[in-house]
Design a protein around this motif. Structure first.
Motif: not given
Length: 170
Positions: A13, A22, A25, A67, A70-72
């Motif tokens: 991460c 953000d 998300d 992160r 896959a993102g947050l």
């Protein structure tokens, strides 16, 4: 100030400040399983509240994004409580739980605080009975103080560096 404290990369991460983009998300990962445990988050947690939390993230109270591919995946808050004392808090998306990602991210954050703020005390608070959170705290080196935290219904934990992680100053 904590706002320039954390910008880290771990094997799985990246940890950096939450930014205005953000908000959607953040709203998506902050469900009732989170708001029931985090005392300052309203239920329901809306997109507007996500944007407001990000907007007030500065100075001595900064929220960092965790992160993954896959993102947050989660949030780690670093809050200055007083001279030389920092509190760490966190929440993670349901999809990211049970994989060790929180342990990796929170552990890296705590070690960075200790290295950047030598002599600082790092604390965390946990609701008694939140076994997963307490296990995470213990896994990254926190120990229970046996005292109540500042927030009602919370127990106070303090971070103790493992012998190989201690920073000795001559």
């Amino acid at each position: 100030m904590t706002e320039t404290l954390i910008r880290l990369t771990t094997p799985r991460c990246r940890i950096d400040r939450l930014v205005a983009d953000d908000a959607a998300d953040l709203w998506a990962i902050t469900d009732a399983s989170v708001t029931s445990q985090v005392h300052f988050l309203p239920e329901p947690f809306t997109k507007d509240e996500a944007a407001a939390l990000i907007a007030r993230s500065r100075g001595d109270d900064v929220f960092h994004a965790v992160r993954d591919a896959a993102g947050l995946a989660g949030v780690i808050g670093v809050h200055r409580r007083g001279a030389g004392e920092y509190e760490v808090g966190y929440w993670f998306a349901a999809r990211a739980r049970g994989q060790g990602l929180a342990r990796e991210a929170v552990g890296a954050t705590v070690r960075e605080i200790a290295a950047a703020r030598r002599g600082a005390t790092v604390v965390a608070e946990c609701r008694p009975g939140n076994a997963r959170s307490e296990a995470l705290l213990r896994a990254v080196g926190f120990v229970s103080t046996g005292t109540a935290g500042r927030c009602p219904g919370r127990a106070l934990f303090v971070w103790r560096a493992a012998p190989g992680e201690r920073i000795d100053v001559c």
